[in-house]
Design a protein around this motif. Structure first.
Motif, PDB file in Angstrom:
ATOM      1  N   GLU A 113      49.437  46.734  27.534  1.00 26.77           N
ATOM      2  CA  GLU A 113      49.013  47.510  28.826  1.00 26.77           C
ATOM      3  C   GLU A 113      48.185  48.828  28.328  1.00 26.77           C
ATOM      4  O   GLU A 113      47.187  49.075  28.718  1.00 26.77           O
ATOM      5  CB  GLU A 113      50.369  47.992  29.550  1.00 26.77           C
ATOM      6  CG  GLU A 113      50.183  49.059  30.665  1.00 26.77           C
ATOM      7  CD  GLU A 113      51.672  49.482  30.941  1.00 26.77           C
ATOM      8  OE1 GLU A 113      51.506  49.756  31.945  1.00 26.77           O
ATOM      9  OE2 GLU A 113      52.212  49.809  29.927  1.00 26.77           O
TER      10      GLU A 113
ATOM     11  N   ALA B 111      44.734  47.964  27.044  1.00 23.85           N
ATOM     12  CA  ALA B 111      43.931  47.435  28.258  1.00 23.85           C
ATOM     13  C   ALA B 111      43.590  48.913  29.170  1.00 23.85           C
ATOM     14  O   ALA B 111      42.441  48.971  29.831  1.00 23.85           O
ATOM     15  CB  ALA B 111      44.824  46.326  29.327  1.00 23.85           C
ATOM     16  N   LEU B 112      44.298  49.746  29.405  1.00 21.04           N
ATOM     17  CA  LEU B 112      44.262  50.895  30.311  1.00 21.04           C
ATOM     18  C   LEU B 112      43.188  51.655  29.591  1.00 21.04           C
ATOM     19  O   LEU B 112      42.320  52.185  30.239  1.00 21.04           O
ATOM     20  CB  LEU B 112      45.375  51.583  30.346  1.00 21.04           C
ATOM     21  CG  LEU B 112      46.685  51.277  31.323  1.00 21.04           C
ATOM     22  CD1 LEU B 112      47.751  51.969  31.008  1.00 21.04           C
ATOM     23  CD2 LEU B 112      46.163  51.501  32.622  1.00 21.04           C
TER      24      LEU B 112
ATOM     25  N   TYR C 256      40.622  48.962  32.289  1.00 25.00           N
ATOM     26  CA  TYR C 256      41.035  47.858  32.972  1.00 25.00           C
ATOM     27  C   TYR C 256      42.129  48.328  33.830  1.00 25.00           C
ATOM     28  O   TYR C 256      43.140  49.172  33.595  1.00 25.00           O
ATOM     29  CB  TYR C 256      41.338  46.589  32.314  1.00 25.00           C
ATOM     30  CG  TYR C 256      40.217  46.040  31.765  1.00 25.00           C
ATOM     31  CD1 TYR C 256      39.120  45.410  32.263  1.00 25.00           C
ATOM     32  CD2 TYR C 256      40.371  45.963  30.214  1.00 25.00           C
ATOM     33  CE1 TYR C 256      38.062  45.080  31.633  1.00 25.00           C
ATOM     34  CE2 TYR C 256      39.009  45.342  29.484  1.00 25.00           C
ATOM     35  CZ  TYR C 256      37.969  44.930  30.342  1.00 25.00           C
ATOM     36  OH  TYR C 256      36.893  44.429  29.653  1.00 25.00           O
ATOM     37  N   ARG C 257      42.415  47.675  35.094  1.00 21.49           N
ATOM     38  CA  ARG C 257      43.438  47.999  35.880  1.00 21.49           C
ATOM     39  C   ARG C 257      44.514  47.083  35.415  1.00 21.49           C
ATOM     40  O   ARG C 257      44.394  45.858  35.746  1.00 21.49           O
ATOM     41  CB  ARG C 257      43.114  47.884  37.396  1.00 21.49           C
ATOM     42  CG  ARG C 257      41.679  48.544  37.958  1.00 21.49           C
ATOM     43  CD  ARG C 257      41.327  48.282  39.250  1.00 21.49           C
ATOM     44  NE  ARG C 257      40.490  47.030  39.117  1.00 21.49           N
ATOM     45  CZ  ARG C 257      39.926  46.407  40.036  1.00 21.49           C
ATOM     46  NH1 ARG C 257      39.811  46.945  41.253  1.00 21.49           N
ATOM     47  NH2 ARG C 257      39.249  45.304  39.741  1.00 21.49           N
ATOM     48  N   THR C 258      45.930  47.666  35.196  1.00 22.03           N
ATOM     49  CA  THR C 258      46.766  46.625  34.604  1.00 22.03           C
ATOM     50  C   THR C 258      48.191  46.489  35.555  1.00 22.03           C
ATOM     51  O   THR C 258      48.463  47.543  36.324  1.00 22.03           O
ATOM     52  CB  THR C 258      47.173  47.223  33.235  1.00 22.03           C
ATOM     53  OG1 THR C 258      47.860  48.623  33.512  1.00 22.03           O
ATOM     54  CG2 THR C 258      45.952  47.194  32.284  1.00 22.03           C
TER      55      THR C 258
ATOM     56  N   VAL D  87      52.163  45.335  34.948  1.00 18.14           N
ATOM     57  CA  VAL D  87      53.231  44.590  33.982  1.00 18.14           C
ATOM     58  C   VAL D  87      54.288  44.752  34.663  1.00 18.14           C
ATOM     59  O   VAL D  87      55.026  45.542  35.502  1.00 18.14           O
ATOM     60  CB  VAL D  87      53.394  45.816  32.874  1.00 18.14           C
ATOM     61  CG1 VAL D  87      54.216  45.351  31.781  1.00 18.14           C
ATOM     62  CG2 VAL D  87      51.911  46.192  32.052  1.00 18.14           C
TER      63      VAL D  87
ATOM     64  N   ARG E 253      48.539  50.129  36.646  1.00 15.45           N
ATOM     65  CA  ARG E 253      47.852  51.069  36.228  1.00 15.45           C
ATOM     66  C   ARG E 253      48.309  52.221  35.343  1.00 15.45           C
ATOM     67  O   ARG E 253      48.241  53.434  35.479  1.00 15.45           O
ATOM     68  CB  ARG E 253      46.858  51.822  37.264  1.00 15.45           C
ATOM     69  CG  ARG E 253      46.139  50.864  37.988  1.00 15.45           C
ATOM     70  CD  ARG E 253      45.282  51.388  39.183  1.00 15.45           C
ATOM     71  NE  ARG E 253      44.515  50.396  40.101  1.00 15.45           N
ATOM     72  CZ  ARG E 253      43.416  50.591  40.803  1.00 15.45           C
ATOM     73  NH1 ARG E 253      42.832  51.711  40.556  1.00 15.45           N
ATOM     74  NH2 ARG E 253      43.120  49.829  41.451  1.00 15.45           N
TER      75      ARG E 253
ATOM     76  N   LEU F 284      43.946  43.737  40.589  1.00 15.83           N
ATOM     77  CA  LEU F 284      44.213  44.162  39.158  1.00 15.83           C
ATOM     78  C   LEU F 284      43.102  43.380  38.216  1.00 15.83           C
ATOM     79  O   LEU F 284      42.752  42.374  38.642  1.00 15.83           O
ATOM     80  CB  LEU F 284      45.626  43.728  38.613  1.00 15.83           C
ATOM     81  CG  LEU F 284      46.726  44.811  39.255  1.00 15.83           C
ATOM     82  CD1 LEU F 284      48.312  44.049  38.868  1.00 15.83           C
ATOM     83  CD2 LEU F 284      46.386  46.067  39.377  1.00 15.83           C
TER      84      LEU F 284
ATOM     85  N   LEU G 177      44.439  42.698  34.781  1.00 17.69           N
ATOM     86  CA  LEU G 177      45.255  42.026  33.837  1.00 17.69           C
ATOM     87  C   LEU G 177      46.541  42.196  34.308  1.00 17.69           C
ATOM     88  O   LEU G 177      47.008  43.383  34.659  1.00 17.69           O
ATOM     89  CB  LEU G 177      45.042  42.761  32.494  1.00 17.69           C
ATOM     90  CG  LEU G 177      45.952  42.317  31.451  1.00 17.69           C
ATOM     91  CD1 LEU G 177      45.707  40.809  30.925  1.00 17.69           C
ATOM     92  CD2 LEU G 177      46.063  43.091  30.093  1.00 17.69           C
TER      93      LEU G 177
END
Length: 434
Positions: free
Chosen positions: A61, A64-65, A69-71, A73, A89, A133, A135
């Protein structure tokens, strides 16, 4: 009975639906997921393993942030509030955001019984699937093959360390447990195994399935000194990386698997080196060898099986000298408590055993009785033990008995660590410093 209107209402409803807290099968969940039309348009990474899952999810996370990227989890269990199980996010979702998804699962189940975990997992999966998102990272709750998360076909599977835990459900040895974890693999898709010595069952399942197996030490590897570390994979290399912000002896293993997972997704989620550096530097995960500033030093860790506790003991050894170490400890009845106590026995000078707010936990008096049956500590140094009704009561007792130069460890079940975090970290730190 009136319809649930709050998250607390829905969670209570979920607890009433099924007589078992754990009932491993995918049939019920798959049927409801099909009616919900669950699908993801972005890459999905599913993470299974005995230890290291939470750290792996947090690093995926964070990196990727930092790459923009819009995450989304999903992890479990939570420490204090249920909403902690879902982040979008980088932010914990609100209780209100979850309500329509609980309602949708209730309609879609059409009277089908679901366990608490199955119902809540489906609600969170639906929320994530509609959040636009880039990811999605999903942590397996128990095992892999029959876990509710496994209704989603992952674009990349990650299997962290495998050891003995949940043996009543997953089998008596690493081979059996590995076979269950391997159930998250998909034919033709990448699977990253960050355990440096995986069970043969994991390798055989990957081969039989035709999965694209990425093995630690073969397809990716790391090296380092006290200041920095390097990583190389099949096609990428990162040099002079700072150590992850998460403390602990095994975090390079986890970080190495994370970078391998990103390598498998590089065409859909390209990364630059700065995102990797920033993500590893900024990653946070409460309750994993978390040190709270103040005197005495306060350490929080959700280690609750022998393998995790061995790592905890190693991390404690590396902290330096403390005159005395006090330990607040509470655990579930299905854990290998005797092995945990035996491993920590030489390190702990004063135990504060605690009850936990669940029927699945061992009472503090039972923990104390097991501790009393242990052999004498090395060198004959005496230790003390007491019992307390809650983790917060136990922590207060430890704070009252400890000198400023001592160390207090709170470890065991998520309920143990969550019990001392229930007022939030700022208030805990203020009370601790005061």
């Amino acid at each position: 009975m009136s319809s649930p209107t709050t998250l607390a209402d829905w969670l209570a409803h979920c607890e009433r639906l099924h007589p078992s807290t754990i009932d491993l099968t995918l049939d019920r969940v798959q049927a409801v997921a099909t009616r919900l039309k669950l699908r993801f348009d972005c890459p999905v990474v599913t993470v299974a393993g005995t230890n290291g899952k939470g750290s792996t999810c947090a690093m995926l996370e964070a990196i990727a942030l930092q790459a923009g990227y819009r995450t989304g989890v999903y992890t479990s269990p939570h420490l204090v509030h249920f909403q902690e199980r879902c982040r979008i996010r980088g932010e914990v979702v609100s209780a209100e955001a979850l309500l329509p998804h609980f309602e949708a699962v209730e309609v879609a189940r059409e009277g089908q019984g679901l366990t608490y975990f199955e119902f809540t997992t489906l609600a969170i999966l639906r929320l994530l699937s509609q959040a636009a998102l880039d990811l999605v990272v999903l942590e397996v709750g128990l095992g892999g093959r029959l876990d509710a998360v496994n209704v989603i076909d992952a674009d990349c599977a990650v299997i962290t360390s495998i050891d003995l835990d949940h043996m009543d459900y997953l089998g008596p040895d690493r081979e059996s447990i590995g076979r269950e974890k391997a159930g998250i693999m998909r034919a033709g898709r990448p699977v990253v195994v960050s355990d440096p010595m995986p069970p043969r069952s994991v390798l055989e399942h990957a081969q039989a399935l035709g999965a694209d197996l990425h093995l630690s030490g073969r397809d990716f590897r790391y090296s380092g000194d006290r200041q920095q570390w390097n990583w190389s994979g099949r096609h990428r290399r990162y040099n002079a990386l700072a150590y992850p912000a998460l403390r602990g002896a095994n975090q390079l293993l986890n970080a190495s698997g994370v970078l391998a997972a990103f390598e498998t997704l590089h065409e859909r989620l390209p990364l630059n080196a700065q995102a990797v550096r920033n993500g590893l530097a900024m990653v946070e995960l409460p309750g994993r060898f978390q040190i709270i500033p103040g005197q005495p030093t306060l350490v929080l860790d959700v280690a609750h099986n022998p393998h995790a506790v061995a790592t905890l003991a190693e991390n404690l050894d590396q902290m330096g000298f403390f005159p005395r170490t006090h330990a607040v400890f509470g655990a579930m009845a299905d854990k290998d408590v005797n092995a945990i106590l035996l491993r920590m026995h030489p390190l702990i000078d004063a135990w504060y055993f605690t009850d936990l707010p669940t029927g699945r936990a061992l009472p503090g008096t039972d923990l104390k009785r097991r501790w009393e049956a242990l052999p004498a500590r090395p060198g004959g140094a005496a230790a003390s033990a007491s019992c307390h009704p809650s983790p917060l009561d136990a922590l207060h007792a430890a704070l009252g008995a400890a000198d400023p130069t001592d160390r207090i460890l709170v470890f065991g079940s998520f309920f143990t660590v969550g019990g001392v975090l229930q007022d939030g970290l700022p208030r805990l730190a203020a009370r601790h410093l005061g």
